[in-house]
Enzyme design. Structure first.
Site, PDB file in Angstrom:
ATOM      1  N   ASP A  15       0.889  -1.161   0.000  1.00 56.22           N
ATOM      2  CA  ASP A  15       0.000   0.000   0.000  1.00 56.22           C
ATOM      3  C   ASP A  15       0.924   1.207   0.000  1.00 56.22           C
ATOM      4  O   ASP A  15       1.445   1.601   1.045  1.00 56.22           O
ATOM      5  CB  ASP A  15      -0.897  -0.009   1.236  1.00 56.22           C
ATOM      6  CG  ASP A  15      -1.843   1.184   1.269  1.00 56.22           C
ATOM      7  OD1 ASP A  15      -2.270   1.632   0.189  1.00 56.22           O
ATOM      8  OD2 ASP A  15      -2.142   1.669   2.374  1.00 56.22           O
ATOM      9  N   GLU A  76      -1.004  -1.273  -4.791  1.00 51.49           N
ATOM     10  CA  GLU A  76      -2.233  -0.520  -5.037  1.00 51.49           C
ATOM     11  C   GLU A  76      -1.958   0.518  -6.109  1.00 51.49           C
ATOM     12  O   GLU A  76      -0.985   1.267  -6.038  1.00 51.49           O
ATOM     13  CB  GLU A  76      -2.733   0.160  -3.762  1.00 51.49           C
ATOM     14  CG  GLU A  76      -4.079   0.832  -3.988  1.00 51.49           C
ATOM     15  CD  GLU A  76      -4.688   1.351  -2.709  1.00 51.49           C
ATOM     16  OE1 GLU A  76      -5.486   0.624  -2.103  1.00 51.49           O
ATOM     17  OE2 GLU A  76      -4.342   2.477  -2.337  1.00 51.49           O
ATOM     18  N   ASP A 149      -2.822   1.051   6.889  1.00 56.70           N
ATOM     19  CA  ASP A 149      -1.922   0.857   5.738  1.00 56.70           C
ATOM     20  C   ASP A 149      -1.489  -0.606   5.639  1.00 56.70           C
ATOM     21  O   ASP A 149      -1.372  -1.162   4.555  1.00 56.70           O
ATOM     22  CB  ASP A 149      -0.677   1.740   5.870  1.00 56.70           C
ATOM     23  CG  ASP A 149      -1.020   3.179   6.147  1.00 56.70           C
ATOM     24  OD1 ASP A 149      -1.457   3.861   5.212  1.00 56.70           O
ATOM     25  OD2 ASP A 149      -0.874   3.606   7.305  1.00 56.70           O
TER      26      ASP A 149
END
Length: 192
Positions: A15, A76, A149
């Protein structure tokens, strides 16, 4: 009696973020069962020069790759945000994750936030708490993964394995989902 272990795919989920970059490593079997290998956050000082922050992020990611030997890296996908400063840092962190994957000779993939949420919760507009809850349930954790996160990184890894990794390998198909195909088509048209 011989053990009938289901082969699994080890995925490093990232992330991306400059201040906090979520990291999650999972083993996912073809039957979609998953096991937590590692979860954490790579942090950099907000006031440090950008080149130092990116170097620290790269070093942290390299350490994770060496320690856990993933088969693939899932990141991501940077999505449009109103805050240009935030999207720039996220894009830079994403680029570092993809670079580290390339340096290690690992395949890499990107997944949109909506795609990840839909894969994990069944709802593309799920909130952070819903994602954390489902990640904890899937990985049979005693508590919700923190910070968000780190939970997001685990969700990205699970999404990749379920959509493109272990399940596709088991079926012998590497086919894209309809949403992934539309995105790939749009990217191809944009490059013309």
């Amino acid at each position: 009696m011989a053990s009938s272990r289901v082969p699994s795919l080890r995925v490093l989920g990232v992330d991306p973020g400059l201040t906090r970059c979520g990291i999650g490593v999972v083993d996912v079997a073809a039957d979609r069962s998953a096991r937590l290998v590692h979860v954490g956050v790579i942090r950099t000082e907000a006031g440090a020069p950008i080149e130092h922050r990116l170097a620290a992020l790269a070093a942290g990611l390299r350490d994770i790759v060496r320690a856990h030997d993933p088969a693939v890296v899932a990141v991501e996908r940077v999505f449009a945000q109103h805050n240009r400063h935030t999207v720039m840092g996220t894009a830079q962190a994403s680029g570092i994750a993809l670079l580290v994957a390339g340096e290690a000779g690992l395949p890499a993939a990107t997944h949109t936030p909506t795609e990840v949420k839909a894969a994990i919760t069944g709802y593309g507009a799920a909130d952070k708490r819903q994602v954390q809850t489902m990640v904890a349930r899937v990985l049979r954790l005693d508590s919700l993964p923190e910070p968000a996160d780190a939970a997001d990184a685990l969700a990205i890894a699970l999404c990749h394995a379920w959509r493109r990794g272990a399940a596709a390998a088991a079926s012998g198909s590497g086919a894209l989902t309809p949403a992934q195909q539309r995105w790939a088509d749009a990217e191809r048209l944009a490059r013309r």
